[in-house]
Design an enzyme around this catalytic site. Sequence first.
Site, PDB file in Angstrom:
ATOM      1  N   ASP A 105      77.919  27.438  13.877  1.00  0.00           N
ATOM      2  CA  ASP A 105      78.376  26.858  15.139  1.00  0.00           C
ATOM      3  C   ASP A 105      79.176  25.572  14.946  1.00  0.00           C
ATOM      4  O   ASP A 105      79.206  24.995  13.851  1.00  0.00           O
ATOM      5  CB  ASP A 105      77.186  26.612  16.088  1.00  0.00           C
ATOM      6  N   ASN A 124      62.678  24.781  21.091  1.00  0.00           N
ATOM      7  CA  ASN A 124      62.558  25.752  22.189  1.00  0.00           C
ATOM      8  C   ASN A 124      62.837  27.187  21.725  1.00  0.00           C
ATOM      9  O   ASN A 124      62.998  28.091  22.535  1.00  0.00           O
ATOM     10  CB  ASN A 124      63.515  25.370  23.335  1.00  0.00           C
ATOM     11  N   HIS A 174      65.513  28.219  19.958  1.00  0.00           N
ATOM     12  CA  HIS A 174      66.921  28.614  19.837  1.00  0.00           C
ATOM     13  C   HIS A 174      67.320  28.830  18.373  1.00  0.00           C
ATOM     14  O   HIS A 174      66.701  28.262  17.455  1.00  0.00           O
ATOM     15  CB  HIS A 174      67.864  27.627  20.550  1.00  0.00           C
ATOM     16  N   GLU A 215      70.649  29.406  23.187  1.00  0.00           N
ATOM     17  CA  GLU A 215      69.497  28.799  23.853  1.00  0.00           C
ATOM     18  C   GLU A 215      68.664  29.882  24.541  1.00  0.00           C
ATOM     19  O   GLU A 215      69.129  31.012  24.696  1.00  0.00           O
ATOM     20  CB  GLU A 215      69.999  27.781  24.893  1.00  0.00           C
TER      21      GLU A 215
END
Length: 247
Positions: free
Chosen positions: A67, A136, A138, A143
């Site tokens: 990314d 979380n 991801h 996400e």
Amino acid sequence: MLLSIKDTFEDMSREAAKLIADRIHRKPSLVLGLATGSTPLGLYKELIRMHKEEGLSFAKVTTFNLDEYIGLPRTHPQSYYYFMWENFFKHIDIDRRYIYVPNGMATDIEGHCEWYENEIKRLDGIDVQVLGIGANGHIAFNEPGSSLGSRTRIKTLTEQTVKDNARFFKSTEEVPKTAITMGIGTIMEAKEIILLANSTSKARAIKEAVEGPIMAMVPASIIQMHRKAYVIVDKAAASALTHQFNG
Ligand code: F6R
């Protein structure tokens, strides 16, 4: 899925480095998927050591990063390209032409995402993909709620991620709000996956990813469907697992 619980961050990093070095020895032109963040820093350090002390060569290796922020040039200290250059690439013998990091300054971002996918395909896919995991659940910038079949695309960062990243910028306003990320479908096509996690801050995410149901709300849980995934964690990240066995 092979789970490996190591005593320390250094042990975790060494195990991942050994695996990658083995794959490079078997295939010098390995296609390696890479992540940024604090988790893989020990792995990069160990690979650099292996290059300097043991002659591990990256001369024929191609890398694809997961990314990049949209709107940051490669020269920006917070860009992922800059991060990779400083923490890994400048210390090894990799050929610059074989380094792929999504270009957050591309004028046609959608076209660029398509090109990135095509380049991965042209090189016969990613052999080994390194992943970190967010608290979380991801993976890359996918996400919770991201499509489990997604491809490389633009993603808007969650408010939480923008807040978390603000510490690296002068103000929250300066934090990019969008990024290019490989999709979950793209990641799952890698022939082997190494997911790394350390510290108690990742314990819940690791439990949900490894032992929980597979669901878009925990993107990393898709790794349970992969045929050759190695989850290498330190004791702290493994602390919430019900089944704490190696294997
Ligand atoms: C970075 C990336 C992210 C990180 C994750 C964990 O390229 O894809 O998904 O792997 O946010 O970050 P750290 O390792 O800093 O805890």
